[in-house]
Design a protein around this motif. Sequence first.
Motif, PDB file in Angstrom:
ATOM      1  N   LEU A  53      52.931  61.844   9.584  1.00 32.71           N
ATOM      2  CA  LEU A  53      52.053  61.264  10.601  1.00 32.71           C
ATOM      3  C   LEU A  53      50.621  61.157  10.071  1.00 32.71           C
ATOM      4  O   LEU A  53      49.927  60.155  10.304  1.00 32.71           O
ATOM      5  CB  LEU A  53      52.094  62.116  11.874  1.00 32.71           C
ATOM      6  N   ASP A  54      50.169  62.185   9.341  1.00 33.84           N
ATOM      7  CA  ASP A  54      48.828  62.117   8.749  1.00 33.84           C
ATOM      8  C   ASP A  54      48.729  60.946   7.784  1.00 33.84           C
ATOM      9  O   ASP A  54      47.700  60.256   7.726  1.00 33.84           O
ATOM     10  CB  ASP A  54      48.507  63.428   8.026  1.00 33.84           C
ATOM     11  N   LEU A  55      49.810  60.695   6.981  1.00 29.90           N
ATOM     12  CA  LEU A  55      49.801  59.575   6.037  1.00 29.90           C
ATOM     13  C   LEU A  55      49.740  58.233   6.793  1.00 29.90           C
ATOM     14  O   LEU A  55      48.999  57.324   6.391  1.00 29.90           O
ATOM     15  CB  LEU A  55      51.050  59.634   5.150  1.00 29.90           C
ATOM     16  N   VAL A  56      50.519  58.122   7.878  1.00 31.48           N
ATOM     17  CA  VAL A  56      50.482  56.880   8.666  1.00 31.48           C
ATOM     18  C   VAL A  56      49.085  56.638   9.207  1.00 31.48           C
ATOM     19  O   VAL A  56      48.526  55.530   9.093  1.00 31.48           O
ATOM     20  CB  VAL A  56      51.521  56.952   9.806  1.00 31.48           C
ATOM     21  N   PHE A  57      48.479  57.670   9.801  1.00 38.33           N
ATOM     22  CA  PHE A  57      47.120  57.514  10.337  1.00 38.33           C
ATOM     23  C   PHE A  57      46.124  57.210   9.227  1.00 38.33           C
ATOM     24  O   PHE A  57      45.193  56.422   9.408  1.00 38.33           O
ATOM     25  CB  PHE A  57      46.707  58.793  11.065  1.00 38.33           C
ATOM     26  N   GLN A  58      46.334  57.839   8.050  1.00 38.58           N
ATOM     27  CA  GLN A  58      45.402  57.616   6.952  1.00 38.58           C
ATOM     28  C   GLN A  58      45.519  56.183   6.427  1.00 38.58           C
ATOM     29  O   GLN A  58      44.518  55.528   6.146  1.00 38.58           O
ATOM     30  CB  GLN A  58      45.687  58.633   5.838  1.00 38.58           C
ATOM     31  N   VAL A  59      46.765  55.675   6.296  1.00 35.52           N
ATOM     32  CA  VAL A  59      46.965  54.331   5.768  1.00 35.52           C
ATOM     33  C   VAL A  59      46.427  53.291   6.727  1.00 35.52           C
ATOM     34  O   VAL A  59      45.784  52.309   6.327  1.00 35.52           O
ATOM     35  CB  VAL A  59      48.467  54.101   5.477  1.00 35.52           C
ATOM     36  N   PHE A  60      46.652  53.479   8.022  1.00 34.07           N
ATOM     37  CA  PHE A  60      46.211  52.503   9.004  1.00 34.07           C
ATOM     38  C   PHE A  60      44.773  52.712   9.452  1.00 34.07           C
ATOM     39  O   PHE A  60      44.315  52.050  10.379  1.00 34.07           O
ATOM     40  CB  PHE A  60      47.140  52.535  10.219  1.00 34.07           C
ATOM     41  N   GLY A  61      44.067  53.632   8.818  1.00 32.95           N
ATOM     42  CA  GLY A  61      42.649  53.815   9.107  1.00 32.95           C
ATOM     43  C   GLY A  61      42.367  54.727  10.278  1.00 32.95           C
ATOM     44  O   GLY A  61      41.199  54.966  10.596  1.00 32.95           O
ATOM     45  N   ASP A  62      43.404  55.211  10.961  1.00 29.01           N
ATOM     46  CA  ASP A  62      43.169  56.072  12.117  1.00 29.01           C
ATOM     47  C   ASP A  62      42.752  57.480  11.701  1.00 29.01           C
ATOM     48  O   ASP A  62      42.044  58.160  12.441  1.00 29.01           O
ATOM     49  CB  ASP A  62      44.437  56.152  12.973  1.00 29.01           C
ATOM     50  N   LYS A  63      43.194  57.911  10.525  1.00 24.46           N
ATOM     51  CA  LYS A  63      42.827  59.249  10.064  1.00 24.46           C
ATOM     52  C   LYS A  63      41.321  59.358   9.902  1.00 24.46           C
ATOM     53  O   LYS A  63      40.711  60.382  10.271  1.00 24.46           O
ATOM     54  CB  LYS A  63      43.538  59.544   8.728  1.00 24.46           C
ATOM     55  N   GLU A  64      40.734  58.317   9.371  1.00 26.67           N
ATOM     56  CA  GLU A  64      39.288  58.333   9.187  1.00 26.67           C
ATOM     57  C   GLU A  64      38.575  58.400  10.535  1.00 26.67           C
ATOM     58  O   GLU A  64      37.589  59.123  10.702  1.00 26.67           O
ATOM     59  CB  GLU A  64      38.846  57.087   8.417  1.00 26.67           C
ATOM     60  N   VAL A  65      39.120  57.668  11.521  1.00 20.94           N
ATOM     61  CA  VAL A  65      38.509  57.715  12.859  1.00 20.94           C
ATOM     62  C   VAL A  65      38.655  59.108  13.456  1.00 20.94           C
ATOM     63  O   VAL A  65      37.710  59.671  14.037  1.00 20.94           O
ATOM     64  CB  VAL A  65      39.152  56.660  13.773  1.00 20.94           C
ATOM     65  N   LEU A  66      39.858  59.696  13.312  1.00 24.72           N
ATOM     66  CA  LEU A  66      40.048  61.048  13.815  1.00 24.72           C
ATOM     67  C   LEU A  66      39.130  62.029  13.112  1.00 24.72           C
ATOM     68  O   LEU A  66      38.576  62.952  13.732  1.00 24.72           O
ATOM     69  CB  LEU A  66      41.512  61.476  13.633  1.00 24.72           C
ATOM     70  N   ASP A  67      38.975  61.824  11.787  1.00 22.71           N
ATOM     71  CA  ASP A  67      38.043  62.699  11.059  1.00 22.71           C
ATOM     72  C   ASP A  67      36.625  62.515  11.567  1.00 22.71           C
ATOM     73  O   ASP A  67      35.850  63.477  11.653  1.00 22.71           O
ATOM     74  CB  ASP A  67      38.113  62.395   9.556  1.00 22.71           C
TER      75      ASP A  67
END
Length: 943
Positions: free
Chosen positions: A177-191
Amino acid sequence: MFQIKTLEMVHWDFWQRISVPLDAQIVTVVGPNGSGKTTLLDALRTMLALKCSGRRDYKRYVRNNKENIAWLRAVVSNPRRSGGGFFPYLFFPLASETVTLFCRIKKQGGDWVRQYAIAEGDAQLDGTTENHLQWLGVGDYRRRLEQAGLTPAIAEVLALEQGDTDKLCEYSPKTLLDLVFQVFGDKEVLDHYQEAKVRLREAEGELDKMNQQLSQLGLDVERFRMRASSYLEWCSLGTDTQRLEQEVIPALQVAEANENLRHYLMQFKQNRRSFWHRRGDLAQLEKQLAVARLAAQQTLQGESQSKADYDLQFQAFQAVRDAARDTEKLIKEGERLRELAEREHGADAVGLNDRLGELKQQEGDLKIWLKNAKEERQQLSEAQFALQAGKAPSPEFVRQMRSSLDAAGIPHQLLTEICEVKDNTWQDAVEALLAPSKHLILLQRESDKQRAWEVGERLRYRSFIVSEREPAPRATLGSILEILDFKAPVPAWLARQLNGIQRVKSVEAGARINGDWITREGYLRERRGARFIGVDTRDYAFGEAARHSRLADIALRLKALNEEILNKEADLNSLMRDIAAITQQLMGMQAVVQLASRQAELAAAAARYPEEQAAVQRLGAELAAAQAALESSREGRADLRLGAQKIEIERDQLQRAIDEMQAQLQRQRNEISRQLTSIRTLREQVPSVWLMPATLRQLKEDYNSVAEVRHMMLRQTEQLSQAHWEKDETIVQRRDKLVNDYKALEGESLGHRQEVDRTAQLTDEARAAYINKLRATVRAYGRNVKGLGELAGIDVELDMPHLENDDVVLAQAGLTARFNFDQKGMMGLNDGEASGGQQVMKSLILLIGLMMDESNPSGFVFIDEPFAHLDIFNIDRVGAFLKATNAQYLITTPLTHNTNVYGPSELTLTTRKKRPGETWAPLIMQTRRRTEPQDASTLAITI
């Protein structure tokens, strides 16, 4: 997204200059390990401004060839966007079908720096290329590529580490899930949201610090308020003291001086009237004194005659009285001799004398016994007193030794003085063990041992004198030392001895112990054998029990001794009476002889005694009459003399009082003059406004007297000098400034608190709204992997993660995927039930699903060794899956694989290792497959 057609590398790693075609859907890079397959992929990554694989970076590759500049050139497609819009082409404003990307890496200032450029068409790399291009930084270049379709999601996938592309199925649900969010740019937003939370906590921390600063400033404000109050009170006290000294005291002095002068004048007038009355009384006393003196003189002659008559009568009476007294003594002596002679007539003188000798011998023996008994009683009383005072008496030789040590200035103690028995039931055993050491002397200074030994040698002291002492060790359970309490250090050998002897109830119990032991009664077993060593209770010397025992023994002995002394004293009195009686008998035998020889003398005395007695009585009466007449004369003259003396004393006292009053009146006149002068001086010094009667009365009511004002000033002066006062003149201004600063900081803190609360609310609400975007991302990714699964003939299911606006929930959320191969049932990501090929298919579906974007068709993927550990069937299956997708793949594979790995490949690039001794690596070999027109029914998936 664009696709890569050609890659040219100049001075990249060990390739001098090489151009590689990449214009195929599936490009396979084959070669032995270390031949440059990953190097080729890292060149593509560097060309696209991505991270290299592993711990490598672009600087590693450009350093190997020892050249100062390296080039990368890639020709890529520039298709027209399906939607058109403001940017109809991927690399708008460039509108040609192809675009050339340049990467220049050169050494500047000791470090390698890379720059990028984008040129229209197929631009060649020659000597003039560098000057005709517009060079971009890494950030600007990445933004241009992102506009062209290389989104951060695709960039994340392309930058996956070697071997990770086929291991996505081994990821945990949370990691996937972290990889999916990171690839789609959501991880950066969450960060960013998490960073906002951190910043918010930091802001709250800063706000707490501001509140602490506000609290500290509040304390400072209170402290400065106290200091300002102290300063104002100090100023007030100083001003008040100065006013009292300069204004109040002078005015009160004038008022008190006027009041004192009025009282003084009244007293002076009273004293003057009393003076004249006293002078009249003095004249009357002078007349009375003259009359009294004349009468006393007239009685003096009669007293002298009475004194002469008395002296003559006394001489005659004294002569007759002495003669009668001598006659009376002689008559009494004769009567005594006759009485003795009559009583002892016929007694045995020799027998009485022998009996008298025996009685005197018994008397001497009794007196000697009583003397010794009384000395013993005295010693026992002294011992009893010492024991009652807490001091045990010692034998004479011990007292003599201790006195000598005290005289030599050697401090010491006896063992009995520092030892106490904690269990009195074992007193007998303790006394038995310590009996040889009860006179042991313990020196308090080791340096005194030589002098102490010299004293012991001189006095032949038989007990030990010890200087080596140490605190008593920890007692062994059940030992004699356990029941002893030493108040000071003791000899080590004594402590070891007592610690090594066990207490036993009986000899039977001691027989079971391998060591020294002792019973309560004092039966001791040691290395030499066993024996009884008990002592009498009267010889107790250690502890409170010994003291009480000795006190009891002394009390019993004193009682018995007192009874014996009383009995012996009664016997002695009886003996003394017998001796006196026998002595009288012996004396009576001599009285007969004396009476015969003095018969005539005794008869004459008896004949003249009556006449002498009558003369004494007659002359005594005459002497008494003469004495009465003399006493009467003396009393009369004494009365007259005393009366005259009283009058004289009264006269003298009155005269002295008059003289003192006269002197006092003169002093009062002088004092009145002085006070008048002082009042005039004081009035000149005081302003007239303070001399008003009403003002002076008010001052008297307020302050009473100058003394009280001075006392008040003294208290204020002591308070000013002894107390701690603030004397800084600027303290009031500093207090006011701090108060203003506190109010300003308080307002600022309140504003910051409102801002922090509002920011926290907005951040929380924004992230809550973004949760919907996260759910949309997961749903889109689910559609991608399901579509890929249908393409590969695999059923794929994704469980939607539980997403809420909570840090813990988001941190624990995970993406669970299940796959159904050949209708054999669902299996998880890495549950051990899938084969190697199925694991690769899982990973490829998950990987390619990350890159699928309907708004950005085509594209390319780097896959490092996807066919590793696959059999022929699975290799064909993976190859068919790759061919069915409408994307460009760059695949690496080692030479050891089955030839089926080349089945899906349209272009094969073969890398070779650099030969030893050669500077540059050999060129990459190319093999292109002859292609057939694609069937229109082929399913295409956009990436």
